[in-house]
Scaffold this motif. Structure first.
Motif, short mmCIF file in Angstrom:
data_model
loop_
_atom_site.label_atom_id
_atom_site.label_comp_id
_atom_site.label_asym_id
_atom_site.label_seq_id
_atom_site.Cartn_x
_atom_site.Cartn_y
_atom_site.Cartn_z
N VAL A 133 60.49 25.13 58.09
CA VAL A 133 60.56 25.99 58.43
C VAL A 133 60.40 27.40 58.14
N LEU A 134 60.28 28.21 56.93
CA LEU A 134 59.51 29.57 57.11
C LEU A 134 58.75 29.84 58.41
N PHE A 135 58.14 28.76 58.21
CA PHE A 135 56.68 29.15 59.35
C PHE A 135 57.21 29.33 60.63
N LEU A 136 58.21 28.42 60.61
CA LEU A 136 58.89 28.26 62.12
C LEU A 136 60.11 29.30 62.60
N ILE A 137 60.84 29.80 61.51
CA ILE A 137 61.50 31.30 61.76
C ILE A 137 60.88 32.41 61.92
N SER A 138 59.85 32.47 61.05
CA SER A 138 58.36 33.31 61.65
C SER A 138 58.00 33.69 62.77
N MET A 139 57.58 32.40 63.49
CA MET A 139 57.14 32.92 64.84
C MET A 139 58.07 32.90 65.85
N ILE A 140 59.37 31.99 65.33
CA ILE A 140 60.55 32.51 66.25
C ILE A 140 60.70 34.32 66.80
N ILE A 141 60.19 34.58 65.21
CA ILE A 141 60.76 36.31 64.87
C ILE A 141 59.68 36.99 65.96
N ALA A 142 58.44 36.64 65.52
CA ALA A 142 57.44 37.11 65.52
C ALA A 142 57.38 36.59 67.17
N LEU A 143 57.61 35.84 68.00
CA LEU A 143 57.79 35.88 69.59
C LEU A 143 58.49 36.71 70.07
N VAL A 144 59.75 36.26 69.89
CA VAL A 144 60.33 36.98 69.51
C VAL A 144 60.67 39.25 70.42
N TYR A 145 60.01 39.42 69.48
CA TYR A 145 59.75 41.02 68.60
C TYR A 145 59.05 41.24 69.80
N GLN A 146 57.81 40.23 69.67
CA GLN A 146 56.51 40.44 70.95
C GLN A 146 56.82 40.23 72.12
N ARG A 147 57.80 39.69 72.52
CA ARG A 147 58.25 39.84 73.73
C ARG A 147 58.89 41.00 73.94
N TYR A 148 60.08 41.17 73.22
CA TYR A 148 60.96 42.34 72.98
C TYR A 148 60.23 43.93 72.98
N VAL A 149 59.72 43.48 72.01
CA VAL A 149 59.31 45.19 71.87
C VAL A 149 57.59 45.30 71.78
N LEU A 150 57.17 44.64 71.31
CA LEU A 150 55.51 44.74 71.99
C LEU A 150 55.04 44.46 72.92
N ARG A 151 56.05 44.48 74.25
CA ARG A 151 55.76 44.19 75.64
C ARG A 151 54.89 45.11 75.81
N ARG A 152 55.18 46.73 76.03
CA ARG A 152 54.70 47.45 76.77
C ARG A 152 53.51 47.82 75.84
N ASP A 153 53.16 47.57 74.53
CA ASP A 153 51.71 47.60 73.76
C ASP A 153 51.05 46.93 74.41
N THR A 154 51.41 45.68 75.53
CA THR A 154 50.02 44.92 75.27
C THR A 154 49.63 44.75 77.07
N GLU A 155 51.07 45.46 77.63
CA GLU A 155 50.90 45.37 78.83
C GLU A 155 49.85 46.22 80.06
N GLY A 156 48.86 46.85 79.67
CA GLY A 156 48.04 46.65 79.80
C GLY A 156 46.71 46.47 78.95
N ALA A 157 46.61 45.84 78.38
CA ALA A 157 45.49 45.85 77.67
C ALA A 157 45.64 43.66 78.25
N LEU A 158 45.95 43.33 78.42
CA LEU A 158 46.25 41.62 78.70
C LEU A 158 45.27 41.49 80.40
N THR A 159 44.21 40.73 80.42
CA THR A 159 43.79 40.88 81.68
C THR A 159 43.47 39.07 82.34
N GLU A 160 44.91 39.31 82.24
CA GLU A 160 45.09 38.02 83.40
C GLU A 160 45.16 38.75 85.14
N GLY A 161 45.04 37.72 86.08
CA GLY A 161 44.65 37.72 87.44
C GLY A 161 45.33 38.55 87.82
#
Length: 194
Positions: free
Chosen positions: A163-191
């Motif tokens: 449960v602790l792992f799942l809570i940490s993972m959900i917070i990490a994914l939400v934080y990455q999706r909404y907060v860290l998105r602008r930092d990773t936009e140019g770094a991702l090498t999608e087609g």
């Protein structure tokens, strides 16, 4: 039994050490350092006051290293150009340094949030076996150890860890999706389409 006497004529204890009347006597159990430590250990107000300060100091070194790395990534030419344009020191910090430290600030906040979810060592060192959910001193990690390993209820401890792992993972994914998105936009090498 005859009383043992040292070469100086003072009585000798059963362990063989001279008993000196002028030697300082041990403090009573009430005022000894050990009893004061035990008394302070149970004083919840003191622990509530000391624990956040200890946690702050624990992570200061890591934050300093992160921010130093972030500051070294800021080109000095930007500061020089702003100074030539007439910006004050505080304007340079507000409009150049802080925005460019944004990614570092966001990563530091992310690591602090995840670290606070997994806080174990400070609480367990200070409270030890007296960690209790009702006293407001328990974290998920201490709860896992006390009710899992210490209670020989290993399955329950594993469930709390998941449960602790799942809570940490959900917070990490939400934080990455909404907060860290602008930092990773140019770094991702999608087609990307050109």
């Amino acid at each position: 039994a005859p009383k043992r006497v040292s070469a100086q004529g003072s009585p000798v204890s059963p362990k063989g050490y001279p008993e000196d009347a002028s030697a300082p006597k041990r403090a009573s159990a009430e005022g000894s350092p050990v009893s004061l430590l035990v008394k302070a250990r149970h004083d919840a107000r003191e622990i509530v006051r000391v624990t956040p300060q200890s946690a702050d100091w624990k992570y200061v070194g890591f934050a300093v290293i992160l921010f130093l790395a972030g500051l070294q990534g800021i080109p000095q030419e930007l500061h020089e150009a702003a100074a030539i344009d007439g910006a004050s020191y505080w304007q340079i910090q507000r409009w150049i340094t802080l925005p460019l430290l944004g990614p570092t600030l966001r990563v530091w906040a992310f690591l602090s949030i995840i670290g606070s979810l997994q806080l174990f060592d400070l609480v367990y060192i200070i409270w030890g076996q007296y960690v209790a959910a009702t006293a407001g001193t328990s974290t998920m990690a201490t709860y896992m150890v006390v009710n899992g390993r210490n209670a020989a209820n290993y399955g329950f401890g594993n469930a709390v860890a998941v449960v602790l792992f799942l809570i940490s993972m959900i917070i990490a994914l939400v934080y990455q999706r909404y907060v860290l998105r602008r930092d990773t936009e140019g770094a991702l090498t999608e087609g990307k389409k050109r």
